[in-house]
Enzyme design. Structure first.
Site, PDB file in Angstrom:
ATOM      1  N   GLU A   1      -8.874 -10.850  -7.475  1.00 17.36           N
ATOM      2  CA  GLU A   1      -7.977  -9.718  -7.233  1.00 17.36           C
ATOM      3  C   GLU A   1      -6.747  -9.748  -8.133  1.00 17.36           C
ATOM      4  O   GLU A   1      -6.290  -8.693  -8.588  1.00 17.36           O
ATOM      5  CB  GLU A   1      -7.586  -9.689  -5.757  1.00 17.36           C
ATOM      6  CG  GLU A   1      -8.766  -9.335  -4.861  1.00 17.36           C
ATOM      7  CD  GLU A   1      -8.436  -9.377  -3.385  1.00 17.36           C
ATOM      8  OE1 GLU A   1      -9.285  -8.937  -2.581  1.00 17.36           O
ATOM      9  OE2 GLU A   1      -7.333  -9.841  -3.020  1.00 17.36           O
TER      10      GLU A   1
ATOM     11  N   TYR B   1     -12.417  -2.239  -3.894  1.00 13.32           N
ATOM     12  CA  TYR B   1     -12.961  -2.364  -2.535  1.00 13.32           C
ATOM     13  C   TYR B   1     -14.485  -2.283  -2.512  1.00 13.32           C
ATOM     14  O   TYR B   1     -15.084  -1.902  -1.503  1.00 13.32           O
ATOM     15  CB  TYR B   1     -12.367  -1.278  -1.636  1.00 13.32           C
ATOM     16  CG  TYR B   1     -10.905  -1.514  -1.294  1.00 13.32           C
ATOM     17  CD1 TYR B   1     -10.536  -2.519  -0.409  1.00 13.32           C
ATOM     18  CD2 TYR B   1      -9.904  -0.738  -1.872  1.00 13.32           C
ATOM     19  CE1 TYR B   1      -9.201  -2.753  -0.091  1.00 13.32           C
ATOM     20  CE2 TYR B   1      -8.569  -0.958  -1.558  1.00 13.32           C
ATOM     21  CZ  TYR B   1      -8.226  -1.964  -0.673  1.00 13.32           C
ATOM     22  OH  TYR B   1      -6.914  -2.198  -0.359  1.00 13.32           O
TER      23      TYR B   1
ATOM     24  N   HIS C   1      -1.833  -5.647   1.658  1.00 14.46           N
ATOM     25  CA  HIS C   1      -3.111  -6.344   1.521  1.00 14.46           C
ATOM     26  C   HIS C   1      -2.849  -7.776   1.074  1.00 14.46           C
ATOM     27  O   HIS C   1      -1.884  -8.045   0.357  1.00 14.46           O
ATOM     28  CB  HIS C   1      -3.980  -5.633   0.472  1.00 14.46           C
ATOM     29  CG  HIS C   1      -5.160  -6.430   0.006  1.00 14.46           C
ATOM     30  ND1 HIS C   1      -6.378  -6.408   0.649  1.00 14.46           N
ATOM     31  CD2 HIS C   1      -5.299  -7.306  -1.033  1.00 14.46           C
ATOM     32  CE1 HIS C   1      -7.219  -7.210   0.019  1.00 14.46           C
ATOM     33  NE2 HIS C   1      -6.597  -7.764  -1.001  1.00 14.46           N
TER      34      HIS C   1
ATOM     35  N   ASN D   1      -1.949  -0.110   6.886  1.00 16.70           N
ATOM     36  CA  ASN D   1      -1.351  -1.305   7.485  1.00 16.70           C
ATOM     37  C   ASN D   1      -0.398  -2.021   6.542  1.00 16.70           C
ATOM     38  O   ASN D   1      -0.262  -3.240   6.565  1.00 16.70           O
ATOM     39  CB  ASN D   1      -2.447  -2.246   7.992  1.00 16.70           C
ATOM     40  CG  ASN D   1      -3.413  -2.677   6.893  1.00 16.70           C
ATOM     41  OD1 ASN D   1      -3.273  -2.272   5.743  1.00 16.70           O
ATOM     42  ND2 ASN D   1      -4.397  -3.495   7.247  1.00 16.70           N
TER      43      ASN D   1
ATOM     44  N   LYS E   1       0.822  -1.209   0.000  1.00 19.49           N
ATOM     45  CA  LYS E   1       0.000   0.000   0.000  1.00 19.49           C
ATOM     46  C   LYS E   1       0.862   1.268   0.000  1.00 19.49           C
ATOM     47  O   LYS E   1       2.082   1.206   0.236  1.00 19.49           O
ATOM     48  CB  LYS E   1      -0.937  -0.018   1.216  1.00 19.49           C
ATOM     49  CG  LYS E   1      -1.941  -1.159   1.203  1.00 19.49           C
ATOM     50  CD  LYS E   1      -2.875  -1.090   2.416  1.00 19.49           C
ATOM     51  CE  LYS E   1      -3.928  -2.176   2.380  1.00 19.49           C
ATOM     52  NZ  LYS E   1      -4.855  -2.092   3.543  1.00 19.49           N
TER      53      LYS E   1
END
Length: 380
Positions: free
Chosen positions: A219, A139, A208, A205, A101
């Protein structure tokens, strides 16, 4: 391999015969007991290659979609050729999406190093900038949740690196490496995890990971079955190629970390599986000049390369990036590099003049041209 039994694996493989402009199909047999291969011409129903040693081919390289090199011939594995091979490898070659990310983009090197140390294989990789519509689509399942808008804004705030990982029980293996979703929880429950080391909270975080085989397929298709614009700047830059042998040896993460530690910026990144014609075209400037030319071509198309667009920090003169980076990479012969400039990339990671870990642009005026070759011409 976890299983010490020896087996014969059977695949259908294709080779593009450029002289005849035909795609030829073969049955490829791989014997893991002694790393030998055998090939049969499917159309003509005859032996094409008798069983012979192929040290460049590894068990890890055998999966659907893999481009492999057998005695200087580049083939693509397109299917399993028997039920035994399908049953044996389908679970061991499970795929999942890993995405670095925006908050952890500066930690690409260490994260990729962790992936290789965990014995997962990176099959595809690309740095992109997500548009708002793309982030919303990715998302979509969270659309009704209160954090959705914040998540979309965060995911479009900078580049991400999407990777297709493959290995035995890859989905669960990668999620275990990631740790709990909330980085603060990860620091208490799994202090060695990626989110504990590089994450901030439960949105920022670091990475993913897909949560199921269905998500993994959806994905990875999202990022690699449809076009996404890369992040290449194509100005004030130079080209760096982490060569196939260095990638296979799990050195790519360490090399990227060294590049960033030296003050360079990786402004674009993509994994390429070069065909021989592309390798010859890219290295043509060395033809008739460097005696190792043909070996250099064979190395560059022997497996996946990771190509990086290199730019500099604000303190670097943008006009000198190619020359500065070339100095950092070091002499083409790693033995010479180890004697004269032991801290350079080739001194640290290279084996010989062909397997010297990294290609860099030699002529300053070619920095942008070489980068354009990959990120404008070849990039998918």
């Amino acid at each position: 391999m976890a299983n010490q039994e020896h087996h014969r694996y059977s695949f259908t493989a294709e080779w593009y015969d450029s002289n005849a402009s035909l795609v030829r199909k073969y049955q490829l047999l791989f014997y893991d007991a002694d790393n030998t291969v055998e090939m049969y011409d499917i159309k003509n129903r005859r032996l094409f290659l008798k069983r012979s040693k192929c040290d460049s081919l590894r068990y890890e390289d055998l999966y659907i979609g893999s481009m492999i090199n057998i005695h200087s011939r580049q083939l693509t594995i397109v299917d399993y050729a028997d039920e035994f091979t399908r049953k044996q490898l389908s679970q061991r070659k499970q795929r999942t999406l890993a995405m670095i990310k925006p908050d952890a983009i500066g930690k690409v090197g260490p994260i990729i190093d962790i992936i290789y140390q965990s014995k997962l294989l990176i099959n595809q990789a690309k740095m992109i900038s997500l548009s708002t519509s793309n982030a919303q689509a990715f998302y979509a399942e969270h659309k009704a949740k209160p954090f959705y808008d914040k998540l979309v804004r965060f995911m479009t705030s900078g580049p991400v690196v999407a990777m297709e990982l493959m290995g035995e029980d890859a989905i669960q293996a990668w999620r275990q490496i990631l740790g709990p979703t909330d980085s603060s929880v990860a620091r208490s429950e799994a202090p060695g995890s990626i989110r504990a080391m590089f994450g901030t909270d439960n949105t920022q975080n670091a990475c993913h990971g897909s949560d199921s085989p269905a998500s993994g397929e959806r994905e990875t298709d999202f990022f690699f079955s449809k076009p996404h614009k890369n992040t290449a700047q194509l100005k004030n830059c130079t080209c760096c190629i982490i060569k196939p042998t260095a990638v296979k040896n799990g050195q790519a993460g360490e090399i990227m970390s060294a590049i960033c530690d030296a003050g360079f910026k990786m402004s674009a990144l993509e994994m390429f599986h070069l065909e021989r014609a592309n390798a010859e075209e890219f290295l043509e400037v060395y033809k008739g000049v460097v005696t190792e030319y043909m070996d250099m071509v064979s190395e560059l198309c022997s497996g996946p390369s990771i190509v990086v667009e290199i730019t500099g920090s604000t303190s670097m003169d943008p006009n000198t990036i190619p020359a500065t980076f070339r100095e950092f990479v070091g002499p083409s012969d790693p033995e010479i590099a180890r004697h004269l400039r032991p801290k350079t990339l080739r001194a640290r990671f290279g084996k010989n003049k062909v397997l010297n870990a990294v290609h860099c642009t030699d002529l300053s005026e070619d920095g942008m041209l070489e980068t354009e070759y990959f990120f404008r011409i070849l990039s998918s």
